[in-house]
Design a protein around this motif. Structure first.
Motif, PDB file in Angstrom:
ATOM      1  N   VAL A  93     -52.612  19.893  -3.295  1.00  0.00           N
ATOM      2  CA  VAL A  93     -51.265  19.774  -2.543  1.00  0.00           C
ATOM      3  C   VAL A  93     -49.971  19.071  -3.962  1.00  0.00           C
ATOM      4  O   VAL A  93     -48.925  19.848  -4.294  1.00  0.00           O
TER       5      VAL A  93
ATOM      6  N   LYS B  93     -41.713  14.934   1.081  1.00  0.00           N
ATOM      7  CA  LYS B  93     -42.232  15.494   2.411  1.00  0.00           C
ATOM      8  C   LYS B  93     -43.671  15.872   1.195  1.00  0.00           C
ATOM      9  O   LYS B  93     -44.342  15.865   2.391  1.00  0.00           O
TER      10      LYS B  93
ATOM     11  N   THR C 161     -40.564  24.062   5.777  1.00  0.00           N
ATOM     12  CA  THR C 161     -40.854  22.763   5.768  1.00  0.00           C
ATOM     13  C   THR C 161     -39.503  22.720   4.033  1.00  0.00           C
ATOM     14  O   THR C 161     -38.165  21.720   4.534  1.00  0.00           O
TER      15      THR C 161
ATOM     16  N   GLU D   2     -45.815  12.399   2.204  1.00  0.00           N
ATOM     17  CA  GLU D   2     -45.907  12.887   3.606  1.00  0.00           C
ATOM     18  C   GLU D   2     -46.848  13.423   3.912  1.00  0.00           C
ATOM     19  O   GLU D   2     -48.483  13.309   4.530  1.00  0.00           O
ATOM     20  N   GLN D   3     -47.171  14.488   2.921  1.00  0.00           N
ATOM     21  CA  GLN D   3     -47.967  15.645   2.816  1.00  0.00           C
ATOM     22  C   GLN D   3     -49.609  15.049   2.473  1.00  0.00           C
ATOM     23  O   GLN D   3     -50.990  15.073   2.963  1.00  0.00           O
ATOM     24  N   TYR D   4     -49.486  14.360   1.186  1.00  0.00           N
ATOM     25  CA  TYR D   4     -50.689  12.953   0.869  1.00  0.00           C
ATOM     26  C   TYR D   4     -50.968  12.477   1.650  1.00  0.00           C
ATOM     27  O   TYR D   4     -52.318  12.328   1.941  1.00  0.00           O
TER      28      TYR D   4
ATOM     29  N   ASN E  40     -49.453  19.964  11.525  1.00  0.00           N
ATOM     30  CA  ASN E  40     -48.240  19.256  10.013  1.00  0.00           C
ATOM     31  C   ASN E  40     -48.315  19.358   9.295  1.00  0.00           C
ATOM     32  O   ASN E  40     -47.458  19.208   7.652  1.00  0.00           O
ATOM     33  N   LEU E  41     -49.980  20.163   8.075  1.00  0.00           N
ATOM     34  CA  LEU E  41     -49.962  20.233   7.063  1.00  0.00           C
ATOM     35  C   LEU E  41     -50.279  21.230   7.293  1.00  0.00           C
ATOM     36  O   LEU E  41     -50.185  22.251   7.311  1.00  0.00           O
ATOM     37  N   VAL E  42     -49.850  21.664   4.942  1.00  0.00           N
ATOM     38  CA  VAL E  42     -49.841  22.823   4.378  1.00  0.00           C
ATOM     39  C   VAL E  42     -51.265  23.169   5.069  1.00  0.00           C
ATOM     40  O   VAL E  42     -52.518  22.532   4.854  1.00  0.00           O
TER      41      VAL E  42
END
Length: 239
Positions: A95, A154, A29, A157-159, A197-199
């Motif tokens: 995150v 980025k 990423t 976006e994760q949050y 799409n998530l960690v």
């Protein structure tokens, strides 16, 4: 049966080591983010150059150490950042931990030094001339600002993704308790899409896997919501 009671019956004490998955996620990423930001920065610094020339410059930088250097710099920032914030072993649990580690691990400073080294190398080999090399080095802060802003985007976006998946999971649980399989299917699809799409955070993945297993058990059981202990045990084993 209430979904919360089922979750309580499923043992989640045995945590998986997801540190390598998380590192791989960040390498991919952040690597793509840095790559894009460098492209944007070079275009800003060399506005009179055509696309082909900019691409050629960036490709030469990547081929002469920038590509591998970015991955190494990300890994070093993760390791230093983990130590700095007190994560000596194990996984990132949020995150915010990950973002803090990247910031305190000196990623931007590392990329700054890497750019200097690689630009000097391609200049010394005669691949790009002194004027171009000097322009990139003198305007390096434009590239670094672009990288920093893109990385922040980025993480934001994760949050947002985590908020979305939490909402979809809660919706699925309500649908489960209402025995509304059609609504469950819709939320389940949203969970699967968001998860890609998530960690990989342990809590999020465990919740998603519980739902995945229970959803498929109910689906394969003719949409019968009456799960026995043997089926619940199977859901646990599949996590």
């Amino acid at each position: 049966m209430d979904i919360n009671k089922i979750e309580n019956e499923i043992n989640l004490e045995n945590k998986n080591d997801r540190s390598e998955e998380q590192k791989s996620f960040l390498e991919t990423t952040l690597g793509k983010t840095i790559n894009t930001a460098i492209d944007i920065g070079i275009r800003a610094l060399l506005p009179d150059f055509i696309d082909e020339q900019v691409i050629n410059i960036k490709d030469n930088l990547l081929n002469y150490g920038l590509k591998d250097g970015i991955t190494k710099t990300i890994d070093e920032a993760i390791d230093i950042g983990k130590s700095t914030i007190g994560i000596f072993t194990g996984n990132f649990e949020s995150v915010s931990q990950m973002q803090s580690a990247i910031e305190q691990g000196g990623l931007i400073d590392g990329i700054s030094s890497l750019l200097d080294t690689v630009v000097d190398k391609v200049n010394q080999k005669g691949i790009i001339n002194y004027n171009i090399a000097n322009t990139i080095k003198q305007g390096k802060n434009i590239i670094l600002d672009s990288i920093e802003n893109n990385i922040e985007d980025k993480f934001n976006e994760q949050y947002t993704g985590l908020e979305n998946i939490e909402k979809y999971i809660n919706n699925w649980k309500k649908d489960f308790n209402n025995k509304d399989f059609e609504a469950m299917e819709k939320d389940y699809s949203k969970i699967e899409k968001e998860l890609n799409n998530l960690v990989p955070l342990e809590k999020t993945i465990n919740q998603a896997r519980i739902i995945e297993n229970l959803h498929n058990l109910i689906k394969n059981n003719g949409q019968d919501f009456n799960l026995n202990q043997e089926q619940l045990a199977l859901a646990q084993k599949l996590i």
